[in-house]
Design a protein around this motif. Structure first.
Motif, PDB file in Angstrom:
ATOM      1  N   SER A   6       0.654   6.972   2.754  1.00 43.90           N
ATOM      2  CA  SER A   6       1.011   7.045   4.164  1.00 43.90           C
ATOM      3  C   SER A   6       2.048   8.127   4.408  1.00 43.90           C
ATOM      4  CB  SER A   6       1.556   5.695   4.656  1.00 43.90           C
ATOM      5  OG  SER A   6       2.759   5.379   3.983  1.00 43.90           O
ATOM      6  N   VAL A   7       2.024   8.632   5.641  1.00 45.40           N
ATOM      7  CA  VAL A   7       3.069   9.508   6.155  1.00 45.40           C
ATOM      8  C   VAL A   7       3.557   8.855   7.440  1.00 45.40           C
ATOM      9  CG1 VAL A   7       3.620  11.762   7.133  1.00 45.40           C
ATOM     10  CG2 VAL A   7       2.024  11.599   5.211  1.00 45.40           C
ATOM     11  N   THR A   8       4.837   8.530   7.500  1.00 44.32           N
ATOM     12  CA  THR A   8       5.399   7.898   8.695  1.00 44.32           C
ATOM     13  C   THR A   8       6.458   8.812   9.281  1.00 44.32           C
ATOM     14  OG1 THR A   8       5.015   5.711   7.727  1.00 44.32           O
ATOM     15  CG2 THR A   8       6.465   5.837   9.646  1.00 44.32           C
ATOM     16  N   LEU A  75       2.934  16.456   2.308  1.00 46.18           N
ATOM     17  CA  LEU A  75       2.437  15.353   3.128  1.00 46.18           C
ATOM     18  C   LEU A  75       0.982  15.011   2.819  1.00 46.18           C
ATOM     19  CD1 LEU A  75       4.013  16.103   6.633  1.00 46.18           C
ATOM     20  CD2 LEU A  75       4.908  14.719   4.760  1.00 46.18           C
ATOM     21  N   LYS A  83       5.444   8.673   2.294  1.00 46.67           N
ATOM     22  CA  LYS A  83       6.362   9.671   2.839  1.00 46.67           C
ATOM     23  C   LYS A  83       6.937   9.210   4.171  1.00 46.67           C
ATOM     24  CE  LYS A  83       3.951  12.453  -0.119  1.00 46.67           C
ATOM     25  NZ  LYS A  83       2.624  12.276  -0.738  1.00 46.67           N
ATOM     26  N   ILE A  85       9.434  10.653   7.366  1.00 51.20           N
ATOM     27  CA  ILE A  85      10.047  11.841   7.958  1.00 51.20           C
ATOM     28  C   ILE A  85      11.037  11.429   9.033  1.00 51.20           C
ATOM     29  CG2 ILE A  85       9.630  13.946   9.292  1.00 51.20           C
ATOM     30  CD1 ILE A  85       6.811  13.990   8.070  1.00 51.20           C
ATOM     31  N   ALA A 108      -5.463  14.828   6.661  1.00 53.96           N
ATOM     32  CA  ALA A 108      -4.958  13.590   6.073  1.00 53.96           C
ATOM     33  C   ALA A 108      -6.001  12.484   6.182  1.00 53.96           C
ATOM     34  CB  ALA A 108      -3.661  13.170   6.758  1.00 53.96           C
ATOM     35  N   VAL A 115      -1.434   8.688   8.870  1.00 52.09           N
ATOM     36  CA  VAL A 115      -0.306   9.382   9.494  1.00 52.09           C
ATOM     37  C   VAL A 115       0.111   8.561  10.709  1.00 52.09           C
ATOM     38  CG1 VAL A 115       0.569  11.505  10.511  1.00 52.09           C
ATOM     39  CG2 VAL A 115      -1.180  11.616   8.722  1.00 52.09           C
TER      40      VAL A 115
END
Length: 235
Positions: A6-8, A75, A83, A85, A108, A115
């Protein structure tokens, strides 16, 4: 957010709404859950998150092409590292414009990486406008409204930040009293370490940490339900 990949993005176009505290608590929640995590401090003038979590945080300058490439490569790396941010308000528009230009959310999605944008709402009409614009520009972005109880009464403004899923409630981030804030802002303080070290006692800070962590856990479950509904929907 997916448990493994995941990217948050913790964000708002406004100052002093609790972005760094939220990003910090989320990063510690993931680590306390036994998962790998790295945070990115995207604040050109105040690297507060890096100061609190230097072992797990990288400073990033997206005002340079090199900085942009380094961040976006990280990312979409095909690893098992979550991840987080912490996006500075002054770079809000630039960051999301770059995401749109390079098609990061689409890439992604292709790689099986969630994301998620945790957008902290506030009463300023410009925030609601930015929220709507972000949702419209990035269809693969999972936009989630956040009500920071420090800002005010949720009923006063959070209707301007609707969830992408009807009936899905916003994340509720508990207010941190001035006394507790003075504790958590001490150099080297860790939410997870505090829970372990003070395990035999019960304090107001224990309750705050537990409530924040429960919100993150419930968010993960809601996002998982989104994925299941999408997978089961007729095509």
């Amino acid at each position: 957010m997916s448990r493994q990949r995941s990217v948050t993005i913790v964000c708002s176009p406004r100052q002093r709404v609790g972005k760094t505290l939220l990003a910090r608590a989320l990063t510690e929640f993931i680590l306390a859950d036994g998962r790998a995590a790295i945070a990115f401090d995207v604040n050109p003038n105040n690297a507060a998150l890096y100061g609190f979590l230097p072992r797990y945080t990288a400073r990033v300058d997206i005002n340079t092409t090199r900085g942009q490439m380094a961040l976006f490569d990280e990312l979409i790396a095909e690893d098992e590292v979550a991840k987080v941010i912490d996006l500075g308000d002054e770079l809000f528009d630039k960051f999301f414009t770059l995401l749109q230009q390079i098609g990061l959310t689409e890439e992604a999605q292709r790689r099986g990486i969630d994301v998620v944008a945790l957008f902290i709402g506030d009463p300023d009409p410009r925030s609601a406008k930015s929220y709507a614009q972000t949702y419209g520009a990035l269809p693969f972005l999972k936009l989630v409204p956040v009500h920071n109880e420090f800002i005010g009464n949720m009923q006063d403004y959070m209707n301007d930040f609707p969830s992408a899923v009807p009936g899905e409630r916003p994340v509720r981030f508990p207010v941190l009293s001035p006394f507790l804030k003075s504790i958590v802002e001490r150099p080297g303080f860790s939410f997870d370490d505090y829970m372990d070290y003070r395990a035999g006692t019960r304090t107001e800070l224990h309750e705050w940490i537990e409530r924040a962590f429960v919100e993150f856990r419930e968010l993960e479950l809601r996002l998982l339900l989104r994925e299941l509904r999408s997978a089961l929907a007729p095509r």
